[in-house]
Design an enzyme around this catalytic site. Structure first.
Site, PDB file in Angstrom:
ATOM      1  CG  ASP A 167      -1.545   1.275   1.509  1.00  0.00           C
ATOM      2  OD1 ASP A 167      -2.281   1.737   0.613  1.00  0.00           O
ATOM      3  OD2 ASP A 167      -1.323   1.870   2.583  1.00  0.00           O
ATOM      4  CG  ASP A 188      -1.359   7.906   0.656  1.00  0.00           C
ATOM      5  OD1 ASP A 188      -0.419   8.721   0.668  1.00  0.00           O
ATOM      6  OD2 ASP A 188      -2.152   7.790  -0.296  1.00  0.00           O
ATOM      7  CD  GLU A 204     -13.552   8.155  -4.230  1.00  0.00           C
ATOM      8  OE1 GLU A 204     -12.588   8.813  -3.787  1.00  0.00           O
ATOM      9  OE2 GLU A 204     -13.517   7.568  -5.322  1.00  0.00           O
ATOM     10  NE  ARG A 205     -10.494  10.024   3.251  1.00  0.00           N
ATOM     11  CZ  ARG A 205      -9.252   9.678   2.855  1.00  0.00           C
ATOM     12  NH1 ARG A 205      -8.292  10.578   2.811  1.00  0.00           N
ATOM     13  NH2 ARG A 205      -8.987   8.440   2.525  1.00  0.00           N
TER      14      ARG A 205
HETATM   15  C1  XBP Z   1      -4.910   6.246   0.998  1.00  0.00           C
HETATM   16  C2  XBP Z   1      -6.069   7.040   0.878  1.00  0.00           C
HETATM   17  C3  XBP Z   1      -5.962   8.218   0.138  1.00  0.00           C
HETATM   18  C4  XBP Z   1      -5.313   9.423   0.738  1.00  0.00           C
HETATM   19  C5  XBP Z   1      -5.749  10.556  -0.106  1.00  0.00           C
HETATM   20  O1  XBP Z   1      -4.911   5.287  -0.012  1.00  0.00           O
HETATM   21  O2  XBP Z   1      -7.129   6.681   1.301  1.00  0.00           O
HETATM   22  O3  XBP Z   1      -7.286   8.534  -0.047  1.00  0.00           O
HETATM   23  O4  XBP Z   1      -5.730   9.614   2.081  1.00  0.00           O
HETATM   24  O5  XBP Z   1      -5.379  10.318  -1.396  1.00  0.00           O
HETATM   25  P1  XBP Z   1      -4.009   3.998   0.173  1.00  0.00           P
HETATM   26  P2  XBP Z   1      -6.147  10.990  -2.608  1.00  0.00           P
HETATM   27  O6  XBP Z   1      -3.936   3.716   1.655  1.00  0.00           O
HETATM   28  O7  XBP Z   1      -4.740   2.923  -0.572  1.00  0.00           O
HETATM   29  O8  XBP Z   1      -2.660   4.305  -0.413  1.00  0.00           O
HETATM   30  O9  XBP Z   1      -6.624  12.324  -2.164  1.00  0.00           O
HETATM   31  O10 XBP Z   1      -5.135  11.060  -3.694  1.00  0.00           O
HETATM   32  O11 XBP Z   1      -7.308  10.094  -2.978  1.00  0.00           O
END
Ligand code: XBP
Length: 268
Positions: free
Chosen positions: A10, A12, A55-56
């Site tokens: 993953d 983030d 989406e958030r």
């Molecule tokens: C992490 C997320 C992301 C970031 C925001 O994704 O949920 O939404 O918080 O990223 P993962 P974006 O853990 O699957 O890497 O604003 O680019 O969507």
């Protein structure tokens, strides 16, 4: 014995502690769009249950009493905010506000040395991933990854298994030939739904997530001289997540219950 052929990371919160930078970037974008409210750490932890920034924002805008307009208006507004947020986020990364989490670079280098393939399965965009990899990895960087599955290709976000299914297809491997490294309940569920065993590295934003069914939950991947703390699972006598441990996990018993109330143990 099944041989470990790939590790799927993953992004983030797993490769680097990016969520605080994401949070600040959301807030900076809100301000530019005239939105006075901001996301506190507590609120952001709740909102992380929704995968994907777009989406958030959409869900949050819809929940606000002050938000008027059609559903389409809200989604378009969220999209514009998110585009700007993404630019701000990448600027923060390029400004040097990021470092890899402990053990990440070591594990990637070990895997490359041992001929184990590397994949990425994330809900964020390719552009964010590439910027992050360029910032935290010195040699090879993004080119060392054999499969990068992002929200540009897979719009169905975690906990959907889609992003993992895409990564598996790209890597040409079966689910039981790899391990997913994740940090959230949604990511863990996505891997599990795909039949992939997961190792979880928690952090301040995901401390209270439910990781039932994960093979191992630790506070970081760790280094030989900077051991991880085991939250739950079997570390096979290791003090850091290395290729050998992942191979043991793959070969080990299928089920391992999370013991949320169990005392933490530092591996010897
Ligand atoms: C992490 C997320 C992301 C970031 C925001 O994704 O949920 O939404 O918080 O990223 P993962 P974006 O853990 O699957 O890497 O604003 O680019 O969507």
């Amino acid at each position: 014995m099944v041989k470990l052929k790939a590790i799927i990371f993953d992004v983030d919160g797993t490769l680097a502690n990016t969520e605080e930078i994401h949070r600040q970037s959301f807030n900076e974008a809100f301000a530019e769009f005239g939105i006075k409210d901001t996301w506190s750490v507590e609120e952001y932890i709740r909102l992380l249950a929704i995968s994907g920034g777009k989406e958030r924002i959409t869900a949050w805008l819809r929940s606000r009493d002050s938000m008027s307009g059609t559903d389409m208006d809200v989604r378009e507004f969220a999209l514009r905010i998110h585009q700007r947020k993404s630019e701000i986020y990448r600027d923060h990364l390029r400004a040097g506000h990021i470092a890899p989490r402990p053990g990440v670079v070591r594990l990637i280098n070990e895997a490359r040395r041992d001929g184990i393939r590397l994949g990425i399965a994330t809900s964020t965009s390719r552009s964010n991933v590439e910027t992050l990899l360029d910032c935290i990895l010195e040699q090879e960087g993004r080119s060392g990854f054999d499969a990068i599955a992002t929200s540009d290709i897979i719009t169905d976000k975690k906990p959907s298994p889609s992003v993992y299914q895409f990564a598996l297809a790209k890597l040409c491997i079966a689910p039981d030939e790899c391990i997913a490294i994740e940090d959230t309940s949604n990511g863990h569920r996505a891997a599990l739904a795909c039949g992939i065993a997961s190792v979880i590295t928690i952090h301040e934003f995901t401390l209270d997530n439910d990781f039932t069914g994960a093979k191992l939950v630790v506070d970081q991947l760790g280094e030989p001289d900077r051991p991880f703390r085991i939250i739950s699972g079997n570390a096979h006598g290791k003090n850091n997540v290395d290729v050998d441990l992942l191979q043991h996990i793959l070969a080990g018993p299928k089920q391992c219950e999370q013991r949320r109330d169990a005392p933490s143990v530092v591996a010897k």
